[in-house]
Write an enzyme that holds these catalytic residues in place. Structure first.
Site, PDB file in Angstrom:
ATOM      1  CG  ASN A   1      -0.970  -5.384  -9.624  1.00 29.94           C
ATOM      2  OD1 ASN A   1       0.073  -4.785  -9.355  1.00 29.94           O
ATOM      3  ND2 ASN A   1      -2.047  -4.768 -10.054  1.00 29.94           N
TER       4      ASN A   1
ATOM      5  CD  GLU B   1       0.775   6.596 -10.797  1.00 29.71           C
ATOM      6  OE1 GLU B   1      -0.452   6.462 -10.935  1.00 29.71           O
ATOM      7  OE2 GLU B   1       1.392   7.597 -11.226  1.00 29.71           O
TER       8      GLU B   1
ATOM      9  CB  CYS C   1      -4.175  -0.552 -10.743  1.00 29.51           C
ATOM     10  SG  CYS C   1      -3.081  -0.423 -12.154  1.00 29.51           S
TER      11      CYS C   1
HETATM   12  P1  NAD Z   1      -0.019  -2.775  -1.030  1.00 27.99           P
HETATM   13  O1  NAD Z   1      -0.340  -1.363  -0.826  1.00 27.99           O
HETATM   14  O2  NAD Z   1      -0.459  -3.754  -0.011  1.00 27.99           O
HETATM   15  O3  NAD Z   1       1.546  -3.006  -1.200  1.00 27.99           O
HETATM   16  C1  NAD Z   1       2.301  -2.320  -2.186  1.00 27.99           C
HETATM   17  C2  NAD Z   1       3.749  -2.251  -1.747  1.00 27.99           C
HETATM   18  O4  NAD Z   1       3.828  -1.419  -0.590  1.00 27.99           O
HETATM   19  C3  NAD Z   1       4.340  -3.597  -1.334  1.00 27.99           C
HETATM   20  O5  NAD Z   1       5.689  -3.650  -1.745  1.00 27.99           O
HETATM   21  C4  NAD Z   1       4.251  -3.558   0.178  1.00 27.99           C
HETATM   22  O6  NAD Z   1       5.190  -4.379   0.827  1.00 27.99           O
HETATM   23  C5  NAD Z   1       4.536  -2.085   0.439  1.00 27.99           C
HETATM   24  N1  NAD Z   1       4.057  -1.598   1.743  1.00 27.99           N
HETATM   25  C6  NAD Z   1       3.052  -2.089   2.506  1.00 27.99           C
HETATM   26  N2  NAD Z   1       2.944  -1.364   3.646  1.00 27.99           N
HETATM   27  C7  NAD Z   1       3.890  -0.388   3.584  1.00 27.99           C
HETATM   28  C8  NAD Z   1       4.275   0.661   4.449  1.00 27.99           C
HETATM   29  N3  NAD Z   1       3.647   0.876   5.613  1.00 27.99           N
HETATM   30  N4  NAD Z   1       5.286   1.467   4.087  1.00 27.99           N
HETATM   31  C9  NAD Z   1       5.913   1.286   2.901  1.00 27.99           C
HETATM   32  N5  NAD Z   1       5.600   0.294   2.032  1.00 27.99           N
HETATM   33  C10 NAD Z   1       4.593  -0.531   2.370  1.00 27.99           C
HETATM   34  O7  NAD Z   1      -0.626  -3.163  -2.480  1.00 27.99           O
HETATM   35  P2  NAD Z   1      -0.623  -4.589  -3.194  1.00 27.99           P
HETATM   36  O8  NAD Z   1      -1.649  -5.452  -2.529  1.00 27.99           O
HETATM   37  O9  NAD Z   1       0.768  -5.113  -3.335  1.00 27.99           O
HETATM   38  O10 NAD Z   1      -1.122  -4.187  -4.658  1.00 27.99           O
HETATM   39  C11 NAD Z   1      -2.444  -4.018  -4.995  1.00 27.99           C
HETATM   40  C12 NAD Z   1      -2.834  -2.555  -5.014  1.00 27.99           C
HETATM   41  O11 NAD Z   1      -1.976  -1.840  -5.902  1.00 27.99           O
HETATM   42  C13 NAD Z   1      -4.231  -2.295  -5.535  1.00 27.99           C
HETATM   43  O12 NAD Z   1      -4.869  -1.325  -4.740  1.00 27.99           O
HETATM   44  C14 NAD Z   1      -3.997  -1.778  -6.939  1.00 27.99           C
HETATM   45  O13 NAD Z   1      -5.045  -0.981  -7.452  1.00 27.99           O
HETATM   46  C15 NAD Z   1      -2.747  -1.005  -6.753  1.00 27.99           C
HETATM   47  N6  NAD Z   1      -2.052  -0.796  -8.023  1.00 27.99           N
HETATM   48  C16 NAD Z   1      -2.048   0.460  -8.565  1.00 27.99           C
HETATM   49  C17 NAD Z   1      -1.429   0.694  -9.783  1.00 27.99           C
HETATM   50  C18 NAD Z   1      -1.409   2.070 -10.403  1.00 27.99           C
HETATM   51  O14 NAD Z   1      -0.532   2.327 -11.227  1.00 27.99           O
HETATM   52  N7  NAD Z   1      -2.301   2.964 -10.043  1.00 27.99           N
HETATM   53  C19 NAD Z   1      -0.798  -0.369 -10.449  1.00 27.99           C
HETATM   54  C20 NAD Z   1      -0.826  -1.630  -9.864  1.00 27.99           C
HETATM   55  C21 NAD Z   1      -1.445  -1.823  -8.644  1.00 27.99           C
END
Ligand code: NAD
Length: 492
Positions: free
Chosen positions: A149, A247, A281
């Site tokens: 995102n 995060e 987020c």
């Molecule tokens: P996601 O958790 O599906 O994926 C995030 C990353 O983790 C991707 O690169 C993905 O390939 C990787 N990943 C997935 N499974 C994994 C595993 N088993 N081991 C290691 N890595 C793995 O999240 P998303 O759909 O890409 O992003 C949306 C989410 O991110 C929402 O929940 C949003 O709130 C959160 N977000 C949080 C912040 C913050 O700073 N708090 C900022 C932006 C987004």
């Protein structure tokens, strides 16, 4: 175009690797093919980073910072190009993409400045002729895992402090948005960042992410993504005694009190709830409204939502772009159904948009529910789409209680003109970020970014706080008395 890994300053050859398509969410067209890396690719990147780190740690921090200044300047030159690529692969409207690239530029300058600070402490010793101080020491090889995102901003929040502090890294971007990683790697190459300092390994979380976490030479994992994924990473990383910075998700609320400027609140809600099609987020997904202004707020929100133009984010006239993919559309649709089943009243939106060209992309109508119960699934779970739930309350105390009732704690906001209420709210809202008379989004890079409860595990991106993730504190005592002086004993 095929996107290959950038390891040890070299773009990997194809070598029979598997790839997956990167699609433009605005129209479904293929933009590139991205490599699905293997654990061997991860091993190679870790080895390169490990070798490079020994030398990199010895480069004076102000010199390490010079690379960040150079990166910032190229990002400025390429700002429009980067913004357009960002909009194409992620979908956010071009104005917001420019803002995100700017955030990366700001972070480069800010962390470059840290090259001449990286403050430690000097303290008096309790013994004569003895000197005491602490310094920030680099940790080694760090692993960065980022979501789709904010494909460039979040990468800069993590990689720039890692670089200036003397670490090297490998970065796994989200499979949906690898093109920003490719662009950033090209900039690292252009500024001649020493080989192995920055390594990019594309691929799935299950293969590449897991291999990074399990690798004994990766000392820190900095992750941004969903709470579900983060919990798994913490469990696996915990077994390997890794330092894990998480995060994660949010369920952010804007409180609108009876003394609020309602028109200003409407602007704040629209920007926070529907910007990036609700996929921030920090997106506002709950509005906690005092009952005496509820009807006015509902009417003004419904009216203002009619002006939101929806379509390809590359078209400057559009205010809202697509969501990331079909799976996301289905998830949003399922929550709208949950809301209806839970008895909430749908005031606007509530459907996938398929008119004309919109049928080729992933578009969801900005959606407003009212009469939502604070403890319903609609009001408690992260939807990650353009959906607002209005919850009625009768007092500030109740508003704060409702705000704090969710498992997340990233961002919150209050619209009020009463200074006493504002100060009580900023104290009692259990979130890492609080806004007053503004929406739930709009963090600046020089303050800590992160949240409480299910949003994080105590670490922060951004600001000086980010350096805590990428450094170890080292305490140093220098005794120049020429005698053995025993602390706590010889001076008491
Ligand atoms: P996601 O958790 O599906 O994926 C995030 C990353 O983790 C991707 O690169 C993905 O390939 C990787 N990943 C997935 N499974 C994994 C595993 N088993 N081991 C290691 N890595 C793995 O999240 P998303 O759909 O890409 O992003 C949306 C989410 O991110 C929402 O929940 C949003 O709130 C959160 N977000 C949080 C912040 C913050 O700073 N708090 C900022 C932006 C987004």
């Amino acid at each position: 175009m095929k996107l290959n890994n950038y390891i040890n300053g070299v773009w990997q050859e194809e070598g029979g690797a598997d790839y997956t398509a990167v699609l433009n969410p605005a129209n479904g067209k293929e933009l590139a093919q991205v490599r699905l890396s293997t654990t061997e690719d991860v091993d190679q990147a870790v080895e390169a980073a490990k070798v490079a780190q020994k030398k990199w740690a010895l480069v004076p921090a102000p010199k390490r910072a010079d690379y960040l200044y150079a990166i910032a300047n190229i990002m400025i030159e390429k700002k429009e190009h980067l913004s357009q690529v960002l909009t194409a692969e992620m979908g956010k409207v071009i104005e917001e993409a420019r803002g995100e690239v700017q955030e990366g530029i700001d972070m480069a300058f800010y962390m470059a400045g840290e090259g001449r600070r990286l403050f430690g402490q000097t303290v008096p010793s309790e013994l004569e002729n003895k000197f005491a101080m602490s310094v920030r020491a680099p940790i080694g090889v760090v692993g960065l895992i980022t979501p789709w995102n904010f494909p460039i901003a979040i990468a800069t929040w993590k990689s720039f402090p890692a670089i200036v502090a003397g670490n090297t890294f490998l970065w796994k971007p989200a499979t949906e948005t690898p093109m920003m990683a490719y662009e950033l790697a090209k900039i690292f190459e252009e500024v001649e960042l020493p080989k192995g300092v920055a390594n990019i390994v594309f691929g799935s979380g299950s293969t590449v992410g897991t291999a990074m976490i399990e690798h004994p030479d990766v000392k820190v994992i900095s992750f941004t993504g969903s709470t579900e994924t983060g919990r798994g990473i913490a469990e696996l990383g915990g077994r390997h005694l890794k330092k894990i910075s998480l995060e994660m998700g949010g369920k952010n609320a804007i409180i609108v009190m009876d003394d609020a400027d309602v028109d200003l609140a409407v602007e704040g809600i629209l920007w926070s709830a529907f910007g990036t099609a609700g996929q921030r987020c920090t997106a506002c997904s709950r509005v906690i409204v005092h009952k005496s202004v509820k009807a006015e707020l509902e009417q003004k929100l419904v009216e203002s939502m009619k002006s939101l133009t929806i379509g390809d984010g590359a078209d400057e006239s559009n205010k809202i772009g697509p969501v990331i993919n079909k799976g996301s559309l289905d998830k949003i649709e399922s929550y709208v159904q949950i809301g209806k089943d839970e008895g909430a009243t749908l005031l606007a939106g509530g459907s996938i948009l398929t008119d004309g060209d919109l049928a080729n992309g992933n578009y969801y109508a900005p959606t407003l529910f009212t009469d939502v119960k604070w403890d319903s699934r609609l009001a408690q779970e992260e939807i990650f789409g353009p959906v607002i739930s209005l919850i009625e309350v009768e007092s500030l105390e109740e508003a704060i209680e409702v705000n704090n009732s969710v498992e997340f704690g990233l961002s919150s906001a209050i619209f009020s003109r009463d200074v006493n209420r504002i100060f009580r709210a900023q104290r009692d809202l259990d979130t890492g970020i609080v806004y007053v008379n503004a929406g739930t989004t709009g963090a600046e890079i020089h303050l800590p970014f992160g949240g409480t409860k299910g949003t994080g595990n105590g670490h922060r991106d951004s600001g000086v706080a980010a350096l805590d993730v990428y450094t170890e504190w080292k305490a140093i005592y220098i005794d120049y008395s020429g005698t053995l002086q025993r602390a706590q004993i010889d001076n008491n």
